[in-house]
Each structure stands twice: as C-alpha cells, then as structure tokens.
Design a protein around this motif. Structure first.
Motif, PDB file in Angstrom:
ATOM      1  N   ALA A   7       0.855  -1.180   0.000  1.00 17.09           N
ATOM      2  CA  ALA A   7       0.000   0.000   0.000  1.00 17.09           C
ATOM      3  C   ALA A   7       0.891   1.230   0.000  1.00 17.09           C
ATOM      4  CB  ALA A   7      -0.921   0.010   1.217  1.00 17.09           C
ATOM      5  N   ASN A  61      -3.586  -3.071   4.111  1.00 21.92           N
ATOM      6  CA  ASN A  61      -4.988  -3.220   3.736  1.00 21.92           C
ATOM      7  C   ASN A  61      -5.502  -4.646   3.882  1.00 21.92           C
ATOM      8  OD1 ASN A  61      -6.111  -0.656   2.798  1.00 21.92           O
ATOM      9  ND2 ASN A  61      -4.505  -0.711   1.254  1.00 21.92           N
ATOM     10  N   ASN A  68      -3.465  11.096   1.026  1.00 21.24           N
ATOM     11  CA  ASN A  68      -3.642  10.371  -0.231  1.00 21.24           C
ATOM     12  C   ASN A  68      -4.975   9.645  -0.252  1.00 21.24           C
ATOM     13  OD1 ASN A  68      -3.017   8.054   1.428  1.00 21.24           O
ATOM     14  ND2 ASN A  68      -2.425   6.987  -0.435  1.00 21.24           N
ATOM     15  N   ARG A  78      -7.351   6.199  -2.047  1.00 16.50           N
ATOM     16  CA  ARG A  78      -7.371   4.895  -2.715  1.00 16.50           C
ATOM     17  C   ARG A  78      -8.763   4.709  -3.304  1.00 16.50           C
ATOM     18  NH1 ARG A  78      -8.623  -0.565  -1.980  1.00 16.50           N
ATOM     19  NH2 ARG A  78      -6.974  -2.002  -2.683  1.00 16.50           N
ATOM     20  N   SER A 114     -11.439   2.210  -5.532  1.00 13.15           N
ATOM     21  CA  SER A 114     -11.626   0.790  -5.859  1.00 13.15           C
ATOM     22  C   SER A 114     -13.024   0.540  -6.408  1.00 13.15           C
ATOM     23  CB  SER A 114     -11.401  -0.070  -4.612  1.00 13.15           C
ATOM     24  OG  SER A 114     -12.272   0.327  -3.565  1.00 13.15           O
ATOM     25  N   ALA A 125      -8.194  -1.608  -8.076  1.00 10.76           N
ATOM     26  CA  ALA A 125      -7.997  -0.439  -7.216  1.00 10.76           C
ATOM     27  C   ALA A 125      -6.778   0.346  -7.663  1.00 10.76           C
ATOM     28  CB  ALA A 125      -7.836  -0.868  -5.758  1.00 10.76           C
ATOM     29  N   ASP A 173      -4.122   2.914  -5.904  1.00 15.73           N
ATOM     30  CA  ASP A 173      -3.602   3.384  -4.622  1.00 15.73           C
ATOM     31  C   ASP A 173      -2.631   4.527  -4.892  1.00 15.73           C
ATOM     32  OD1 ASP A 173      -3.205   3.491  -1.935  1.00 15.73           O
ATOM     33  OD2 ASP A 173      -2.301   1.523  -1.726  1.00 15.73           O
ATOM     34  N   GLU A 174      -3.050   5.724  -4.565  1.00 22.31           N
ATOM     35  CA  GLU A 174      -2.324   6.940  -4.908  1.00 22.31           C
ATOM     36  C   GLU A 174      -1.054   7.104  -4.075  1.00 22.31           C
ATOM     37  OE1 GLU A 174      -4.250  11.166  -5.813  1.00 22.31           O
ATOM     38  OE2 GLU A 174      -4.200  10.708  -3.677  1.00 22.31           O
ATOM     39  N   ASP A 196       2.643   5.205  -7.152  1.00 18.47           N
ATOM     40  CA  ASP A 196       1.282   4.745  -7.414  1.00 18.47           C
ATOM     41  C   ASP A 196       1.279   3.222  -7.527  1.00 18.47           C
ATOM     42  OD1 ASP A 196       0.472   7.387  -7.528  1.00 18.47           O
ATOM     43  OD2 ASP A 196       0.560   7.483  -9.720  1.00 18.47           O
ATOM     44  N   ARG A 197       0.171   2.602  -7.065  1.00 22.42           N
ATOM     45  CA  ARG A 197       0.046   1.148  -7.119  1.00 22.42           C
ATOM     46  C   ARG A 197      -1.310   0.768  -7.698  1.00 22.42           C
ATOM     47  NH1 ARG A 197       3.170   2.588  -2.847  1.00 22.42           N
ATOM     48  NH2 ARG A 197       4.938   1.252  -2.284  1.00 22.42           N
ATOM     49  N   TRP A 252      -4.050  -2.441  -8.223  1.00 21.68           N
ATOM     50  CA  TRP A 252      -4.470  -3.747  -7.720  1.00 21.68           C
ATOM     51  C   TRP A 252      -5.360  -4.444  -8.754  1.00 21.68           C
ATOM     52  CZ3 TRP A 252      -4.540  -5.145  -2.124  1.00 21.68           C
ATOM     53  CH2 TRP A 252      -3.830  -4.219  -1.331  1.00 21.68           C
TER      54      TRP A 252
END
Length: 413
Positions: free
Chosen positions: A23, A29, A319, A321, A323, A341, A343-344, A357-358, A360
């Motif tokens: 995350a 999470n 930040n 998130r 989803s 999702a 995730d910023e 950034d991520r 999902w």
C-alpha cells in the motif's frame, strides 16, 4: 533492566527508512480474503462476513446471528532498489509477510450488536544487504502491529445504523542500520558495520466510528472514520560509531513520538439482480500528519543539533485509494468476485520510501460448505509504478510489485 526505544517509528522508519510494497506509505490493507478478492472495494458496505468490522462497525446491524471470521494473508513482494550512480542493486528487499486477522460479531437484539476485531492497519518488513552503499538509510526493518478493537452498533431505524469502538494498538519493531558509504568517516569502518539499532514494543489508543444507510436490502452505503494513533516511546538509543553520542557502542536514553495517520472511507453496494452486485469505495489517509521522524535524547548530538539522536524530514500529503468490483453468485455453492484499485502515491519518493502509485488486480471466490460455514480465497497482483528519485546527491530507481494471497473461514453460530 534497560528500556528499548520502540519503533513504530518503524511505522515510520519502516516507512521512513525502507520500502513498503502492499500500500502507499506504510498502510496494511490485508484485512480479509473476501475483501482481497474484490480489491477491497465496497468494504464499508458489503458486509458479507464478520470482517466488515475492520472497516465499518455500523454494519454489524446487518447480522441476524453471531458470526466469526478468521483470515490469513500472505504478501510476497518482489522489490529491487538500484543505486544508479554507485552501480549497485539491492534485490528483493521486502521479505514474504504473513498478516493474520480475526473478527466476531454478536447481535444482542434487533437494534444492538457488539463485536471484536483483531487486525493490522500498519506494518512493514525489509532487508537490504548489509554492505549496501546506502546502508545508513536502508538496513533491516521489521514492524508488526495488532489492533484490538471492540465495537458496538445501534440501528436507529430500518434505514440508518451507527457504530463505534476503541482501539488498543500493539506494536513490535526492530531496526538495524549499517554504515554503507559512511564507512569512510569511521576509522577502520566497513560498509557492513552497524551504525544504529532500535528494538522493542509499545501500545497506543485510538477510536473509530461508522454509519450505514440502507435504501433497501439491495442498496446501501457505508461511511467510516478511524482516528490517528499517537505512539510515545521512552527507551534506549544505541550508537555503534560514537558519531552521535561521542562514544562507540554507547546506549543512552532516548524518546520518540510517532503519529499513525487517520483513515476515512466511503463505500457503496448495489445488488443488480439475484446474481450480480457491484461495489466501490474511496479511502482517504491523513498522511500529512506524518512530517518527520525525530528521536531525542540529552546525550545525543545529530548534525550539530544538541538533544537530537535521529532526524529525517518527510514530504507527505493526504492520499486516496479508489476501488471498484463486482460479485457474481454462480450457484448456491460458489460465489465469484473481482476488483480493481488505484492506490495513490502518498509521499515524495526517497530512499527511505520510494513511494509510488500502485494498481491492484484482484479475483476471489467463496465456497459454501454448509449453511453455517463458508470459505473464502483471494488473489491480487499488485503493480507498482517505477520510481526514479534523487537523494543526498545520488540517483536511485525502485521497481517491482507483489503477489498477495489469502484464505478465510466464516462460521455462523
């Protein structure tokens, strides 16, 4: 007996001085297998098992009988950090992690319900090579936190419910740093020599509230807020080099205060027909409260600052998130789900946290063994955006992602 300066400063030193892969920032999470299968979309409103307690206590009023949920998540990251100037790469710096969670909800009557949740909101583990050139900012870091969270919920009317709870957060952490490129400043020093070490455990208190609005049985919205947790540590700071305390292998009293950020979440759930449902959510984390890691002690002098043992400024902003996901009831035995999702990025990329950034990509399923017992599985591929940044005059690049898997059992009493 000596005291230890505990590091949920690893919540920051892990945050601050290492890589977290599952995350943005150092948030965890992984609260359930059912949630993982939908990329944790709609978590404050779906309430398909007792794990909803991790996100919204008001949703306990949806349960007609007592229910238990227990989950195990496995985070298998693959993160490399390259020193572009020195020509050295630290491979697979984040070891495999196991995240357990457990929940119990007990309806008292048609209006009241109580529950207990045990899970984690923050944690990290990283292991850089001992001779890594940037060893003074890398090294080995481990943080485990566990949130003991009793809750109560009340149904105001057929549409609106509220809930709340208190949290006792336990943290256990260990931090070791090495000289790295600083070895030249120490007589006879080698890059793999230790520079500082911190370890120990502590507790802190927080609270949470939530609300649930039901349009009808098929459409509902959830809103929740989990407070920041202030962790205050008094313990020991160990200086192996003597550069901070004036004597090598010296242990002195130290103190440290750390804020674990507040979390707010909005979710929606909509059953489109007897088989299909969609769910979505927005989560906000108050990372702007995380401004620095400052360790203090009367016998320390850090970079000319008397009374400071350790100091690292951070550039973090709040930040979000986002989803979205879907659930499909295949038949009375199997339920399928999937989600996505974003995730910023929470903080400016540094060697401490090359945050990025991520994305999902998730899928999962529920197997109904009997009317009382179900099993959930979930799988996520987490794709982290490549980050190149400059720190202390050197350029670094972090790359990689993670595979997250989880299994869960749910039992109705």
């Amino acid at each position: 007996m000596s005291r230890k300066i505990t590091l949920t400063a690893v919540a920051v030193t892990a945050a601050l001085m290492s890589v977290n892969v599952n995350a943005a920032g150092f948030q965890v999470n992984e609260h359930s297998a059912s949630g993982l299968g939908r990329a944790f979309s709609g978590e404050a409103a779906v309430a398909d098992n007792a794990s909803v307690l991790a996100r919204n206590p008001a949703a306990m009023t949806l349960f007609k009988t007592a229910e238990f949920s227990g989950a195990i998540s496995i985070v298998d990251p693959d993160i490399d950090v390259e020193d572009n100037d020195f020509g050295q790469t630290a491979k697979d710096v984040a070891p495999l992690g196991i995240v357990p969670a457990g929940y119990y909800i007990h309806p008292i009557n048609d209006r009241f319900a109580v529950g207990l949740a045990m899970f984690s909101n923050y944690g990290v583990a990283t292991e850089y090579p001992a001779d890594f050139n940037a060893g003074s900012s890398a090294g080995e870091t481990s943080l485990i936190t566990l949130n003991f969270n009793p809750n109560i919920a009340y149904r105001i009317n057929e549409h609106f419910s509220i809930g709340g709870g208190v949290s006792l957060v336990y943290g256990d952490a260990e931090l070791t740093r090495f000289l790295g490129s600083m070895a030249a400043a120490v007589d006879g020093g080698k890059p793999s020599d230790k520079s500082i070490k911190m370890e120990g455990d502590t507790t802190g208190w927080g609270w949470n509230v939530g609300a649930l609005y039901e349009i009808n049985d098929d459409h509902r919205f959830g809103l929740s807020y989990r407070s920041q947790v202030d962790l205050d540590f008094d313990g020991d700071f160990t200086d192996y080099t003597g550069l901070i305390t004036g004597a090598a292998n010296n242990t002195v009293p130290g103190s440290l205060s750390v804020v674990l950020p507040a979390i707010a979440e909005f979710s929606g759930y909509h059953a489109l027909n007897s088989q299909w449902a969609i769910h979505y959510g927005i989560q906000w984390i108050q990372y702007s409260k995380f401004e620095e890691l400052r360790g203090t002690g009367d016998q320390c002098t850090y970079n000319g600052q008397a009374g400071v043992c350790l100091l690292k400024d951070e550039d973090y902003d709040d930040n979000s998130r986002y989803s979205i996901g879907a659930t499909y009831i295949l038949n009375p035995t199997w339920t399928l789900r999937a989600g996505f999702a974003f995730d910023e990025q929470a903080g400016k990329s540094t060697l401490s946290i090359p945050d990025t950034d991520r994305y999902w990509y998730s899928a999962g399923a529920t197997y109904t063994y009997s009317p009382k017992m179900t099993f959930d599985v979930g799988l996520t591929y987490l794709d982290g955006k490549e980050a190149t940044f400059t720190e202390d005059g050197s350029s670094f690049t972090s790359t990689g992602g993670a595979i997250i898997s989880a299994a869960q059992i749910n039992y109705k009493f």
